[in-house]
Design a protein around this motif. Sequence first.
Motif, short mmCIF file in Angstrom:
data_model
loop_
_atom_site.label_atom_id
_atom_site.label_comp_id
_atom_site.label_asym_id
_atom_site.label_seq_id
_atom_site.Cartn_x
_atom_site.Cartn_y
_atom_site.Cartn_z
N GLY A 57 0.85 -1.19 0.00
CA GLY A 57 0.00 0.00 0.00
C GLY A 57 0.88 1.23 0.00
O GLY A 57 0.66 2.19 0.74
N ASP A 78 1.27 -1.42 -4.64
CA ASP A 78 0.05 -0.64 -4.41
C ASP A 78 -1.06 -1.12 -5.33
O ASP A 78 -0.81 -1.58 -6.45
N SER A 100 -2.24 -6.29 -4.57
CA SER A 100 -3.18 -6.10 -3.47
C SER A 100 -2.74 -6.88 -2.25
O SER A 100 -2.31 -8.04 -2.36
N ALA A 116 2.98 -1.83 6.37
CA ALA A 116 1.70 -1.35 5.85
C ALA A 116 1.42 -0.02 6.56
O ALA A 116 0.99 0.00 7.72
N SER A 119 -2.27 2.00 5.16
CA SER A 119 -2.95 1.37 4.02
C SER A 119 -3.97 0.33 4.47
O SER A 119 -4.91 0.03 3.73
#
Length: 213
Positions: A57, A78, A100, A116, A119
């Motif tokens: 992310g 991302d 993802s 992360a 995100s």
Amino acid sequence: MSADWLADARSSYDTVAASYTDQLRDALADRPYMLSALALFADFVRADGGGPVADVGCGPGYVTAHLRELGLDAFGIDLSPAMVDAARREHPGVRFEVGSMTDLDLADASLAGLLAWWSLIHIPDDAVPSVFAHFRRVLRPGGRLILGFHVGDESRLKTQGYGGHPMNVYVHLRPPSRVSGWLRDAGFTVEAETLLDPGERLPGAFVFARRKD
């Protein structure tokens, strides 16, 4: 919440990618506690012998690039193709790819660390255990994890942001104890929870964890 929340998130961040990149280019400059958390994470990974680190992310890649400045072999993933394009323009020579956190295309036990950074906030509660299972799968035993997220106990629909562009994403605010509980259930040892800006309208938190052997 829309059943197509993942597609909504991708579309929303494709829409705001340019404005988001401009607004957050120097986002770490006046955030000493964020910088210290990232430095500690980097110290842990290096002390463990180093290895690949995924920024999941990553948005326009400013945290990924900072981790590389700290000596880590960091790359970014991302959901938004427009964000990945922006990251590649902003940080040429750094690896960025579309993907993802709900289905990481990475080999088992291939990472020394995973980050992360604000995100996870768009992942609904019922999908978080699966996401954390992916995080555990791709980290090697003892691999380091750091999460940054908004603190609260509600979900808010975000319909506009980053220059007034339309968005359609839920922002999920959670107490650190809930996130840590999910991590323990997924096979992580939680080592620290840190509350950021506790007196502000929207506090944040860091959770440091590592994959159990």
